[in-house]
Design a protein around this motif. Structure first.
Motif, PDB file in Angstrom:
ATOM      1  N   ASN A   1       0.862  -1.176   0.000  1.00 36.55           N
ATOM      2  CA  ASN A   1       0.000   0.000   0.000  1.00 36.55           C
ATOM      3  C   ASN A   1       0.905   1.235   0.000  1.00 36.55           C
ATOM      4  OD1 ASN A   1       0.599   0.711   2.843  1.00 36.55           O
ATOM      5  ND2 ASN A   1      -0.660  -1.074   3.347  1.00 36.55           N
ATOM      6  N   LEU A   2       0.330   2.409   0.055  1.00 31.92           N
ATOM      7  CA  LEU A   2       1.122   3.632  -0.005  1.00 31.92           C
ATOM      8  C   LEU A   2       2.204   3.705   1.078  1.00 31.92           C
ATOM      9  CD1 LEU A   2      -1.665   6.206  -0.859  1.00 31.92           C
ATOM     10  CD2 LEU A   2       0.493   5.966  -2.129  1.00 31.92           C
ATOM     11  N   SER A   3       1.949   3.141   2.220  1.00 30.73           N
ATOM     12  CA  SER A   3       2.924   3.200   3.314  1.00 30.73           C
ATOM     13  C   SER A   3       3.860   1.993   3.351  1.00 30.73           C
ATOM     14  CB  SER A   3       2.201   3.323   4.659  1.00 30.73           C
ATOM     15  OG  SER A   3       1.484   2.152   4.955  1.00 30.73           O
ATOM     16  N   ARG A   4       3.678   1.053   2.436  1.00 28.25           N
ATOM     17  CA  ARG A   4       4.479  -0.187   2.404  1.00 28.25           C
ATOM     18  C   ARG A   4       4.930  -0.437   0.964  1.00 28.25           C
ATOM     19  NH1 ARG A   4       4.567  -2.811   7.780  1.00 28.25           N
ATOM     20  NH2 ARG A   4       2.576  -2.316   8.768  1.00 28.25           N
ATOM     21  N   ARG A   5       5.866   0.379   0.499  1.00 29.78           N
ATOM     22  CA  ARG A   5       6.232   0.370  -0.912  1.00 29.78           C
ATOM     23  C   ARG A   5       7.522  -0.385  -1.217  1.00 29.78           C
ATOM     24  NH1 ARG A   5       5.193   6.253  -3.573  1.00 29.78           N
ATOM     25  NH2 ARG A   5       5.833   5.003  -5.373  1.00 29.78           N
TER      26      ARG A   5
ATOM     27  N   ARG B   1      -9.746  15.001  -1.538  1.00 28.63           N
ATOM     28  CA  ARG B   1     -10.644  16.149  -1.651  1.00 28.63           C
ATOM     29  C   ARG B   1     -10.487  16.829  -3.007  1.00 28.63           C
ATOM     30  NH1 ARG B   1      -8.961  16.626   3.730  1.00 28.63           N
ATOM     31  NH2 ARG B   1      -7.372  18.202   3.220  1.00 28.63           N
ATOM     32  N   ALA B   2      -9.270  16.922  -3.500  1.00 26.99           N
ATOM     33  CA  ALA B   2      -9.037  17.563  -4.792  1.00 26.99           C
ATOM     34  C   ALA B   2      -9.684  16.788  -5.932  1.00 26.99           C
ATOM     35  CB  ALA B   2      -7.542  17.696  -5.043  1.00 26.99           C
ATOM     36  N   LEU B   3      -9.828  15.482  -5.757  1.00 29.71           N
ATOM     37  CA  LEU B   3     -10.392  14.631  -6.810  1.00 29.71           C
ATOM     38  C   LEU B   3     -11.877  14.357  -6.610  1.00 29.71           C
ATOM     39  CD1 LEU B   3      -7.514  12.005  -7.142  1.00 29.71           C
ATOM     40  CD2 LEU B   3      -8.002  13.924  -8.661  1.00 29.71           C
ATOM     41  N   GLY B   4     -12.447  14.857  -5.511  1.00 28.72           N
ATOM     42  CA  GLY B   4     -13.846  14.557  -5.223  1.00 28.72           C
ATOM     43  C   GLY B   4     -14.064  13.086  -4.909  1.00 28.72           C
ATOM     44  N   ALA B   5     -13.055  12.470  -4.292  1.00 26.16           N
ATOM     45  CA  ALA B   5     -13.116  11.055  -3.942  1.00 26.16           C
ATOM     46  C   ALA B   5     -12.879  10.913  -2.446  1.00 26.16           C
ATOM     47  CB  ALA B   5     -12.060  10.272  -4.725  1.00 26.16           C
ATOM     48  N   THR B   6     -12.889   9.703  -1.945  1.00 29.71           N
ATOM     49  CA  THR B   6     -12.580   9.461  -0.544  1.00 29.71           C
ATOM     50  C   THR B   6     -11.134   8.982  -0.425  1.00 29.71           C
ATOM     51  OG1 THR B   6     -13.197   7.124  -0.511  1.00 29.71           O
ATOM     52  CG2 THR B   6     -14.977   8.741  -0.183  1.00 29.71           C
ATOM     53  N   PRO B   7     -10.536   9.123   0.752  1.00 31.53           N
ATOM     54  CA  PRO B   7      -9.173   8.597   0.936  1.00 31.53           C
ATOM     55  C   PRO B   7      -9.074   7.103   0.620  1.00 31.53           C
ATOM     56  CG  PRO B   7      -9.700  10.115   2.709  1.00 31.53           C
ATOM     57  CD  PRO B   7     -10.969   9.923   1.932  1.00 31.53           C
ATOM     58  N   THR B   8     -10.077   6.343   1.000  1.00 32.81           N
ATOM     59  CA  THR B   8     -10.081   4.911   0.675  1.00 32.81           C
ATOM     60  C   THR B   8      -9.989   4.705  -0.829  1.00 32.81           C
ATOM     61  OG1 THR B   8     -11.304   4.219   2.652  1.00 32.81           O
ATOM     62  CG2 THR B   8     -11.512   2.824   0.700  1.00 32.81           C
ATOM     63  N   GLN B   9     -10.788   5.429  -1.577  1.00 33.74           N
ATOM     64  CA  GLN B   9     -10.802   5.258  -3.026  1.00 33.74           C
ATOM     65  C   GLN B   9      -9.465   5.635  -3.649  1.00 33.74           C
ATOM     66  OE1 GLN B   9     -14.245   7.669  -3.785  1.00 33.74           O
ATOM     67  NE2 GLN B   9     -15.642   5.920  -3.736  1.00 33.74           N
ATOM     68  N   VAL B  10      -8.851   6.697  -3.164  1.00 33.02           N
ATOM     69  CA  VAL B  10      -7.543   7.107  -3.703  1.00 33.02           C
ATOM     70  C   VAL B  10      -6.483   6.052  -3.376  1.00 33.02           C
ATOM     71  CG1 VAL B  10      -5.692   8.818  -3.564  1.00 33.02           C
ATOM     72  CG2 VAL B  10      -8.089   9.554  -3.675  1.00 33.02           C
ATOM     73  N   ALA B  11      -6.472   5.567  -2.145  1.00 34.43           N
ATOM     74  CA  ALA B  11      -5.478   4.563  -1.762  1.00 34.43           C
ATOM     75  C   ALA B  11      -5.614   3.296  -2.588  1.00 34.43           C
ATOM     76  CB  ALA B  11      -5.611   4.254  -0.270  1.00 34.43           C
TER      77      ALA B  11
ATOM     78  N   ALA C   1      -2.226  -7.317  -3.745  1.00 33.78           N
ATOM     79  CA  ALA C   1      -1.968  -6.604  -2.501  1.00 33.78           C
ATOM     80  C   ALA C   1      -3.032  -6.915  -1.459  1.00 33.78           C
ATOM     81  CB  ALA C   1      -1.949  -5.098  -2.758  1.00 33.78           C
ATOM     82  N   TYR C   2      -2.573  -7.385  -0.296  1.00 32.11           N
ATOM     83  CA  TYR C   2      -3.493  -7.440   0.835  1.00 32.11           C
ATOM     84  C   TYR C   2      -3.258  -6.221   1.722  1.00 32.11           C
ATOM     85  CZ  TYR C   2       0.141  -9.488   4.005  1.00 32.11           C
ATOM     86  OH  TYR C   2       1.256  -9.720   4.774  1.00 32.11           O
ATOM     87  N   SER C   3      -4.251  -5.907   2.549  1.00 31.42           N
ATOM     88  CA  SER C   3      -4.229  -4.701   3.389  1.00 31.42           C
ATOM     89  C   SER C   3      -3.860  -3.455   2.588  1.00 31.42           C
ATOM     90  CB  SER C   3      -3.277  -4.886   4.579  1.00 31.42           C
ATOM     91  OG  SER C   3      -3.709  -5.937   5.405  1.00 31.42           O
ATOM     92  N   PRO C   4      -4.557  -3.194   1.473  1.00 29.89           N
ATOM     93  CA  PRO C   4      -4.164  -2.083   0.603  1.00 29.89           C
ATOM     94  C   PRO C   4      -4.460  -0.706   1.171  1.00 29.89           C
ATOM     95  CG  PRO C   4      -6.166  -3.111  -0.215  1.00 29.89           C
ATOM     96  CD  PRO C   4      -5.660  -3.981   0.904  1.00 29.89           C
ATOM     97  N   ILE C   5      -5.204  -0.632   2.272  1.00 34.39           N
ATOM     98  CA  ILE C   5      -5.335   0.643   2.974  1.00 34.39           C
ATOM     99  C   ILE C   5      -4.767   0.535   4.399  1.00 34.39           C
ATOM    100  CG2 ILE C   5      -7.255   1.540   1.588  1.00 34.39           C
ATOM    101  CD1 ILE C   5      -9.149   0.709   3.838  1.00 34.39           C
TER     102      ILE C   5
ATOM    103  N   GLY D   1      -6.945   0.468   7.434  1.00 34.11           N
ATOM    104  CA  GLY D   1      -7.578   1.732   7.784  1.00 34.11           C
ATOM    105  C   GLY D   1      -6.631   2.802   8.301  1.00 34.11           C
ATOM    106  N   ARG D   2      -5.404   2.411   8.659  1.00 33.38           N
ATOM    107  CA  ARG D   2      -4.491   3.392   9.243  1.00 33.38           C
ATOM    108  C   ARG D   2      -4.085   4.489   8.255  1.00 33.38           C
ATOM    109  NH1 ARG D   2      -3.202  -1.467  11.724  1.00 33.38           N
ATOM    110  NH2 ARG D   2      -1.746  -2.076  10.088  1.00 33.38           N
ATOM    111  N   LEU D   3      -4.035   4.159   6.978  1.00 33.48           N
ATOM    112  CA  LEU D   3      -3.680   5.160   5.963  1.00 33.48           C
ATOM    113  C   LEU D   3      -4.666   6.321   5.922  1.00 33.48           C
ATOM    114  CD1 LEU D   3      -2.578   3.281   2.704  1.00 33.48           C
ATOM    115  CD2 LEU D   3      -1.295   5.012   3.940  1.00 33.48           C
ATOM    116  N   LEU D   4      -5.897   6.043   6.278  1.00 26.18           N
ATOM    117  CA  LEU D   4      -6.960   7.035   6.098  1.00 26.18           C
ATOM    118  C   LEU D   4      -6.792   8.233   7.019  1.00 26.18           C
ATOM    119  CD1 LEU D   4      -9.969   4.567   5.730  1.00 26.18           C
ATOM    120  CD2 LEU D   4      -8.329   5.344   4.007  1.00 26.18           C
ATOM    121  N   LYS D   5      -5.901   8.120   7.999  1.00 21.62           N
ATOM    122  CA  LYS D   5      -5.670   9.228   8.928  1.00 21.62           C
ATOM    123  C   LYS D   5      -4.599  10.199   8.429  1.00 21.62           C
ATOM    124  CE  LYS D   5      -6.742   6.059  12.734  1.00 21.62           C
ATOM    125  NZ  LYS D   5      -6.212   5.381  13.949  1.00 21.62           N
TER     126      LYS D   5
END
Length: 281
Positions: free
Chosen positions: A172-176, A215-225, A195-199, A202-206
């Motif tokens: 995920n974004l924090s495990r590259r 917010r810039a894309l009109g999406a949620t953090p989950t969707q972007v991740a 990928a398992y645990s791709p967000i 839930g910790r990424l969402l913070k």
């Protein structure tokens, strides 16, 4: 109900499967949530999230039993994945574990069967069990989970080892870390990365930087991740415990991240600058 079309990813065989699927870690463990979790899995299939991933380890079989109930009458719509525990992964144990999973799943065959992580049994033993299961038509493909480059090189050097279809890893974004060597290796070898645990459970969402991109894309953090994982050519199997969560996850399959969003995410979550030991949860 036929499943909606969704973004796909190719297996080494050329077969296309849903790039965004459904994980089941921790599902099936709370009777009060059972009906909601079943509804979520069924909705996910309706929405095209037709890869359903489970394991004998999850709830000591409870997740597989939940999946079996949720998919009753819909088995042919789903690409069904389960995993053998390392302690069971000798030749005979692999076969017996798969048969137990099939009973709990109320299925005659798995689409993909994975070694959950590497344990004490030689890879030759597990591979022999996978071969037996293939010949008995109890699995269609086999793969591994939590194996790093050295393990994959060892595996693919074995007779028949180059038939490995998938390596499912924490990404995920924090495990590259896999971007340095494992992901390029998989691409070169034609092995599908999942990928398992791709967000990050839930910790990424913070993380505010992720929220700002969303917010810039009109999406949620989950969707972007999730969309970020898909943009890397990696399949993702987020856990989906409620229908609302499933709908949110599904939106990621339609979200394509522009260059400025990818740049902002690279700044907030830098790619690896050198080899990194494979991480696990």
């Amino acid at each position: 109900m036929p499943a909606e079309s969704a973004r796909t990813i190719a297996l080494p065989s050329g077969e296309e499967i849903a790039a965004l699927g459904q994980g089941t870690w921790y599902l099936g463990e709370d009777p009060a949530r059972r009906e909601q979790e079943i509804a979520a899995l069924r909705l996910g299939v309706d929405l095209g999230m037709t890869v359903v991933d489970t394991a004998e380890m999850y709830g000591d079989g409870a997740a597989e039993e939940l999946v079996g109930e949720a998919l009753r009458g819909r088995r042919e719509e789903v690409f069904l994945v389960s995993k053998v525990l390392p302690g069971h992964a000798d030749r005979k144990g692999t076969v017996a574990a798969c048969e137990g999973s099939l009973r709990r799943l109320r299925a005659e065959r798995l689409d993909l069967y994975l070694l959950h992580w590497r344990g004490r049994w030689p890879l030759e033993e597990t591979l022999a069990g996978f071969t037996d299961l293939m010949e008995a038509e109890k699995i269609r493909y086999w793969g591994v989970s939590n194996l790093d480059v050295a393990d994959m090189v060892e595996l693919t050097a074995l007779p028949g080892g180059d038939a490995v279809a998938v390596d499912q890893v924490l990404y995920n974004l924090s495990r590259r870390g896999i971007e340095w060597d494992l992901l390029p290796w998989c691409r070169e070898a034609g092995v599908t990365a999942m990928a398992y645990s791709p967000i990050e459970q839930g910790r990424l969402l913070k993380v505010e930087a992720l929220g700002a991109v969303a917010r810039a894309l009109g999406a949620t953090p989950t969707q972007v991740a999730l969309a970020w994982v898909l943009e890397q050519g990696v399949a993702a199997i987020p856990r989906s415990g409620s229908p609302d969560h499933v709908r949110e996850n599904r939106g990621a399959a339609d979200l394509h991240l522009p260059a400025e969003a990818l740049d902002a995410l690279d700044e907030a979550f830098p790619p690896p600058s050198g080899p990194t030991p494979l991480e696990m949860l």
